[in-house]
Structure formats: C-alpha cells, structure tokens
Design a protein around this motif. Sequence first.
Motif, short mmCIF file in Angstrom:
data_model
loop_
_atom_site.label_atom_id
_atom_site.label_comp_id
_atom_site.label_asym_id
_atom_site.label_seq_id
_atom_site.Cartn_x
_atom_site.Cartn_y
_atom_site.Cartn_z
N ALA A 1 10.01 1.24 10.18
CA ALA A 1 8.65 1.03 10.26
C ALA A 1 7.94 2.25 9.98
CB ALA A 1 8.18 0.24 11.16
N ASN A 2 8.34 3.36 10.57
CA ASN A 2 7.82 4.59 10.79
C ASN A 2 7.83 5.43 9.49
OD1 ASN A 2 6.91 4.04 13.23
ND2 ASN A 2 7.86 6.13 14.16
N ALA A 3 9.03 5.17 8.98
CA ALA A 3 9.60 5.75 7.53
C ALA A 3 8.57 5.09 6.58
CB ALA A 3 11.08 5.61 7.28
N ALA A 4 8.55 3.67 6.63
CA ALA A 4 7.70 3.18 5.60
C ALA A 4 6.45 3.68 5.57
CB ALA A 4 7.91 1.43 5.82
N GLU A 5 5.77 3.55 6.68
CA GLU A 5 4.39 3.95 6.84
C GLU A 5 4.22 5.51 6.38
OE1 GLU A 5 1.05 3.19 10.13
OE2 GLU A 5 3.11 4.00 11.07
N LEU A 6 5.14 6.16 6.69
CA LEU A 6 5.04 7.81 6.20
C LEU A 6 5.13 7.82 4.47
CD1 LEU A 6 7.46 9.52 8.45
CD2 LEU A 6 5.07 10.03 8.35
N LEU A 7 5.72 6.61 3.99
CA LEU A 7 5.71 6.49 2.61
C LEU A 7 4.54 5.82 2.02
CD1 LEU A 7 9.57 5.96 2.11
CD2 LEU A 7 8.32 7.83 1.57
N GLY A 8 3.47 5.40 2.84
CA GLY A 8 2.36 4.70 2.31
C GLY A 8 2.18 3.19 2.79
N ALA A 9 3.10 2.52 3.45
CA ALA A 9 3.00 1.24 3.89
C ALA A 9 2.00 1.19 4.94
CB ALA A 9 4.21 0.71 4.38
N THR A 10 1.36 0.03 4.80
CA THR A 10 0.38 -0.69 6.13
C THR A 10 1.01 -1.45 6.81
OG1 THR A 10 -1.56 -0.40 4.23
CG2 THR A 10 -2.04 -1.61 6.35
N ILE A 11 0.98 -1.15 8.12
CA ILE A 11 1.43 -2.01 9.04
C ILE A 11 0.45 -2.70 9.90
CG2 ILE A 11 3.15 -1.91 11.20
CD1 ILE A 11 4.85 0.31 9.88
N LEU A 12 0.52 -3.88 9.90
CA LEU A 12 -0.56 -4.59 10.90
C LEU A 12 0.13 -5.47 12.07
CD1 LEU A 12 -2.94 -5.68 7.94
CD2 LEU A 12 -3.18 -3.92 9.37
N GLU A 13 0.01 -4.92 13.17
CA GLU A 13 0.41 -5.51 14.29
C GLU A 13 -0.43 -6.58 14.82
OE1 GLU A 13 1.90 -2.09 16.46
OE2 GLU A 13 3.70 -3.44 16.80
N ASN A 14 -0.28 -7.65 15.52
CA ASN A 14 -1.24 -8.69 16.13
C ASN A 14 -1.99 -9.24 14.96
OD1 ASN A 14 -0.44 -8.06 19.11
ND2 ASN A 14 -1.51 -6.07 18.61
N THR A 15 -1.36 -9.59 13.97
CA THR A 15 -1.86 -10.15 12.95
C THR A 15 -0.96 -11.19 12.28
OG1 THR A 15 -2.90 -7.99 12.19
CG2 THR A 15 -2.92 -9.71 10.61
N GLU A 16 -1.52 -12.52 12.71
CA GLU A 16 -0.77 -13.61 12.23
C GLU A 16 -1.16 -14.14 10.79
OE1 GLU A 16 0.26 -18.14 14.10
OE2 GLU A 16 -1.01 -17.01 14.94
N VAL A 17 0.04 -14.62 10.15
CA VAL A 17 -0.06 -15.15 8.86
C VAL A 17 -0.42 -16.77 9.22
CG1 VAL A 17 0.77 -15.62 6.59
CG2 VAL A 17 1.00 -13.47 7.68
N LEU A 18 -1.59 -17.12 8.57
CA LEU A 18 -1.75 -18.57 8.88
C LEU A 18 -1.52 -19.40 7.70
CD1 LEU A 18 -5.48 -18.04 10.20
CD2 LEU A 18 -3.52 -18.34 11.66
N SER A 19 -1.62 -19.00 6.56
CA SER A 19 -0.85 -19.85 5.13
C SER A 19 -0.61 -18.82 4.22
CB SER A 19 -1.62 -21.05 5.03
OG SER A 19 -3.04 -20.51 4.62
N LEU A 20 -0.14 -19.36 3.33
CA LEU A 20 -0.11 -18.62 2.05
C LEU A 20 -0.89 -19.09 0.85
CD1 LEU A 20 3.78 -18.89 1.57
CD2 LEU A 20 2.64 -17.07 2.69
N ILE A 21 -1.17 -18.12 -0.09
CA ILE A 21 -2.35 -18.66 -1.11
C ILE A 21 -1.75 -18.70 -2.33
CG2 ILE A 21 -4.55 -17.91 -1.97
CD1 ILE A 21 -5.01 -16.20 0.49
N TYR A 22 -1.88 -19.72 -3.06
CA TYR A 22 -1.18 -19.94 -4.29
C TYR A 22 -2.33 -20.21 -5.38
CZ TYR A 22 2.60 -21.17 -1.23
OH TYR A 22 3.56 -21.25 -0.08
N GLU A 23 -1.96 -19.78 -6.88
CA GLU A 23 -2.44 -20.45 -8.02
C GLU A 23 -1.50 -20.64 -8.94
OE1 GLU A 23 -4.64 -17.24 -10.87
OE2 GLU A 23 -6.12 -17.69 -9.22
N ASN A 24 -1.48 -22.00 -9.40
CA ASN A 24 -0.64 -22.35 -10.33
C ASN A 24 1.01 -22.07 -9.73
OD1 ASN A 24 -2.81 -23.23 -12.07
ND2 ASN A 24 -2.81 -21.19 -13.13
N ASP A 25 1.19 -22.59 -8.65
CA ASP A 25 2.46 -22.35 -8.20
C ASP A 25 3.29 -21.00 -8.05
OD1 ASP A 25 2.90 -25.03 -7.34
OD2 ASP A 25 3.53 -25.69 -9.40
N ARG A 26 2.20 -20.04 -7.99
CA ARG A 26 2.50 -18.44 -7.67
C ARG A 26 1.68 -18.15 -6.51
NH1 ARG A 26 4.78 -14.16 -9.90
NH2 ARG A 26 5.52 -15.23 -11.81
#
Length: 378
Positions: A166-191
């Motif tokens: 995780a730290n290496a990913a963050e150093l390379l530019g990734a955003t890490i969001l803890e305490n953040t629940e995914v409630l659902s996925l968002i689609y458009e035309n089955d994508r």
Amino acid sequence: MEKVKNTFDVAIIGGGINGSSIAYQLSKIGKKVVLLEKNQLACEASSAAAGMLAAQAEIEQDGPFFQLALKSQSMFQALSNELLEMTGIDIEFIQKGMIKIAETEEMAKEVQQQAAFQRNWDPEIEWLDRNSLLKLEPSLSQNVTGGMYLPNDGHVQPAKLSQAFANAAELLGATILENTEVLSLIYENDRVIGVKTTLGNLHCQQVVLATGAWASKLLQETGLDITVYPVKGECFSVKTDTPIINRTIFSDKRCYIVPKRNGEIYIGATQVENTFDKKVTPGGIIRLIERAVKLVPQIKDAPWERVWAGVRPQTGDGLPYIGEHPFKKGLFIAAGHYRNGILLSPVTGTLVADLLQGKSDENLLKAFRIDRNKAKVY
C-alpha cells in the motif's frame, strides 16, 4: 461536472493484501488508482495469517493452481528487496525452510511420495527419517516418524507486506481511502463506470473487487452469485528469548508452527466454516495446543503471548477467482484465495495488472474464471 480528484483509471475495492498488491502493480505502470477499504488496511485475513509461503507443502498435485503458487513463491526475494528500498518496510522474508511432518508410518508413505513428486521442481527437497529430523530440529517430538524437508520454503509478516504494498502504491501516486465503504457499483450500458461510496461517487474506467470472504455481496447486485464463503481460523502464539525451533513445522492435522524473527511462534489454525464471527473459543485453542505440544513438547512451557482469529475466503472448488465479470465490462474480481492469500499476493497483483491491460495469459487464467463453476445468473 465531476471533480477531477474523483476520477480514476481503476478503483480497487478491498484493502487486504491482494487489493494492495494490485494497487502497487497498477501504480507501477502509471495507472491512476484509488484503493478503497471500509475499515483499515489489512485488518481482516491479511493481518491474521501466519505468512507461510507453503506452495509445495500444501498443494500436492500439479496443475494451474500449483504452477501459479510456484511462480508467486519465486517472486518474494526480489519483492522483499524492492519494497524495502521503496518504503523502508522490512516484510521479514525468512527462508529457513519448512518440515512437513509425518506422525505415523501410514502418513510417512504419503509424505515420502509427496517429496519424490516435489523434487521435480526443487531437487533439494528430501525425505528425512526421525533421527535426521531430530538433528535438524532437536525440539521435535521423539514420536515423529519423519518428514519432508523443504529447505527453500519461507514465510513473511503479512501485515507488513500488506502495508508495504500500500505504501509503495501511494508513493507511486495511488489514492488510499480507509474507512470508506463501497455501497454499490455504477453502470452505464452494462459497463462499470464508477462506485458509490460513503464519501460520494467516484468515477473510473475499471473496478477490481478484492474483498475476500465478502466478495459475493457486491457481485450479487450484478446478477452473478459465486461461491465464496468465510472460514474462521483461530491462532495463538508463544514468545521465547531463545528459539525452540528454527524452521516452520507443518502437519496435515491442521496445525502449523511458524517461528518469527522477534521470538514469537505462531500456532494455527482451526477451521470453522460459514462464519464471520472472529471470537476466539477455548475449545479451538485447546485443540491447537494439544496438536502443537504433540509435535513440539517444549511449547507447553513457553510464555504465552496472544490469541486471535481471522476469516479466510474459501470457494466451492478451492481455487481463487481471478478474471473479468462475464457480462459487466470493466468489472474484475480477485478473491477466494483461502489459505494461500499471502503466498499468491505477488502473482495476483501482476496477473490482474496484465488482465486490465488486455495482456492476460488466457490459458493460465482459464482455471480461475469467475463463471467456471456454473455460477448462478439471475
């Protein structure tokens, strides 16, 4: 108009060891990644595991899963050096070997056959009789019959490996969001085009579901029901000033004994299916103590350190799911690694990164397809 900071190339759901490994590999190739964890990074199975890299002790026949495990096992030395240099985190990769114990003559025949088979991949693997084992590990019980010695096997500290990814990913530019629940996925035309979270909507081109034993939940809303279920494992540890054993001891009777660098010895693990309840039970720990003391009698007098439990993600056929959703474009899954999540984390990261770029090895991934088991579609 959506703010730029809420737009990513890839959203990874699940901040365990595999989610973090995927985030690292995608960040290495320049993808704009967000890693979403509903609690804290590595707070579930990834921090509860003992960290064994037991490809050849646990997997007893050739096939895609075994070859995947061998490939991943071979990646750890370079990965350890790479992550230490990038993050300063020592994942405590220790390669002092493992002994797969045979406690009876009947078990000895089976383990000898396994040793002969495993020498096809590692000629240093050998069968040791009781006397040879006791010279190698004098604290083993005098009652053991023999064992398969795997001198090149090792283990890591899983929580440190997860954090390093995780730290290496963050150093390379990734955003890490803890305490953040995914409630659902968002689609458009089955994508898939994004995720709805407790912090709001995030837009992305691809989503990777790496939520372990909880993988079925979000997949069900897509009309796909796969078999991923929880298996609780209880563990305990003792800690000594001088080592009792130097190598991992592995028994087919659901017991492993793993000596760590700080003097702690991890002993696990029970298997309780279909429960997310991580309470530790006296009965479970008593069974582990009995098994461990039978193998290494000195554990009986070692200073007690702690107990814990974790929930492993098992699948119907024992193979992980790694692949793209059959009819929701841009949605991928990497879950169901069960007892091999730590071992398979390096190769899972690289496989998924290749998959998202359209470079995957279809022959290799065929065994791990999401719809391989006639998953229920509704």
